[in-house]
Design a protein around this motif. Structure first.
Motif, PDB file in Angstrom:
ATOM      1  N   HIS A  27       0.817  -1.213   0.000  1.00 23.46           N
ATOM      2  CA  HIS A  27       0.000   0.000   0.000  1.00 23.46           C
ATOM      3  C   HIS A  27       0.852   1.264   0.000  1.00 23.46           C
ATOM      4  N   LYS A  28       2.163   1.111  -0.037  1.00 22.93           N
ATOM      5  CA  LYS A  28       3.063   2.264  -0.092  1.00 22.93           C
ATOM      6  C   LYS A  28       3.344   2.622  -1.541  1.00 22.93           C
ATOM      7  N   ASN A  29       3.585   3.901  -1.791  1.00 21.36           N
ATOM      8  CA  ASN A  29       3.939   4.331  -3.143  1.00 21.36           C
ATOM      9  C   ASN A  29       5.316   3.807  -3.518  1.00 21.36           C
ATOM     10  N   VAL A  30       5.446   3.432  -4.783  1.00 18.33           N
ATOM     11  CA  VAL A  30       6.712   2.878  -5.266  1.00 18.33           C
ATOM     12  C   VAL A  30       7.852   3.874  -5.068  1.00 18.33           C
ATOM     13  N   GLY A  31       7.594   5.162  -5.371  1.00 17.90           N
ATOM     14  CA  GLY A  31       8.634   6.168  -5.215  1.00 17.90           C
ATOM     15  C   GLY A  31       9.103   6.288  -3.784  1.00 17.90           C
ATOM     16  N   ASP A  32       8.176   6.156  -2.825  1.00 20.34           N
ATOM     17  CA  ASP A  32       8.544   6.240  -1.412  1.00 20.34           C
ATOM     18  C   ASP A  32       9.385   5.041  -1.000  1.00 20.34           C
TER      19      ASP A  32
END
Length: 240
Positions: free
Chosen positions: A5-10
């Motif tokens: 559920h985390k953004n790939v960029g993060d």
């Protein structure tokens, strides 16, 4: 939070070694880093369990040694972008184009995709030079001033164009254009795979091309996922 559920960029900002995993599976972590890992896997047609396993193996293999970009001061990040990536594009880009031209002269008949590759890289270097000048002459000078103001805990006036969101929006658009261009280059080179009839120069060209693309994606990642979002926060706090 569940990593899916985390953004790939993060994810890449927190641990840059994950970029190599995403690269292998065709997941764009720089230009489209704002989507969750779960959605990115669906878009790329990759099984989430396969990605999670690969990420775990990558974390086990890396014992420190990766560059902690997310923890760097913002002025150091700008310095890095200027001295490593801007200089690298200007020094290595023309050399790469010359190498592609040399390989095209010898292998162009058997590999007509080399003609498209040459034109793509030529156009990219022209567009990148204009992009770098916008960052160096318009955006980055103000970002340095904003960082210094925040360090000294005093406010400064707004950028001449109203908000840093305006030039940053342009940078994002140009990043996406370049990212898409080089994703297409990956396709026509079949993931930088060396043909059976390749000579030494052909092999060198593909190796240098892959290094150039990797560096460009690191450049875009640092700006899109770390540098720009943090400066937007500073602007909200210190610009009056």
């Amino acid at each position: 939070m569940n990593i899916l559920h985390k953004n790939v960029g993060d994810i890449v900002a927190e641990r840059f070694s994950t970029a190599q995993v995403f690269k292998r599976y065709g997941i764009d972590f720089c230009c489209h880093g704002g989507v969750t890992l779960e959605k990115a896997c669906a878009n790329a047609g990759v099984d989430t369990e396969q990605i999670l396993d690969a990420l775990q193996k990558e974390e086990t293999a890396i014992a420190g040694g990766e560059i902690p970009f997310a923890s760097w001061p913002l002025d150091l990040l700008i310095d890095y972008v200027l001295k490593i990536h801007h200089r690298g594009i200007r020094s290595k880009g023309p050399e790469l184009l010359d190498l592609i031209a040399k390989v095209r002269r010898v292998h162009g008949e058997a590999h007509p995709e080399l003609n498209e590759l040459y034109e793509l890289v030529r156009a990219s270097l022209e567009d990148l030079e204009m992009h770098l000048q916008k960052e160096e002459n318009v955006l980055f000078p103000y970002l340095y001033d904003l960082f210094e103001a925040a360090q000294q805990e005093h406010s400064i006036g707004a950028m001449h164009c109203g908000s840093i969101a305006n030039p940053i929006g342009v940078m994002h658009m140009e990043h996406e254009n370049e990212g898409n261009r080089y994703l297409h280059i990956r396709e026509i080179t079949h993931g930088f795979r060396v043909p059976e009839d390749a000579c030494g120069s052909y092999r060198l060209m593909l190796a240098e091309l892959e290094l150039f693309v990797d560096a460009l994606f690191e450049h875009i990642h640092i700006e899109n996922n770390i540098l720009f979002p943090r400066f937007v926060e500073l602007e909200r706090e210190w610009v009056r």
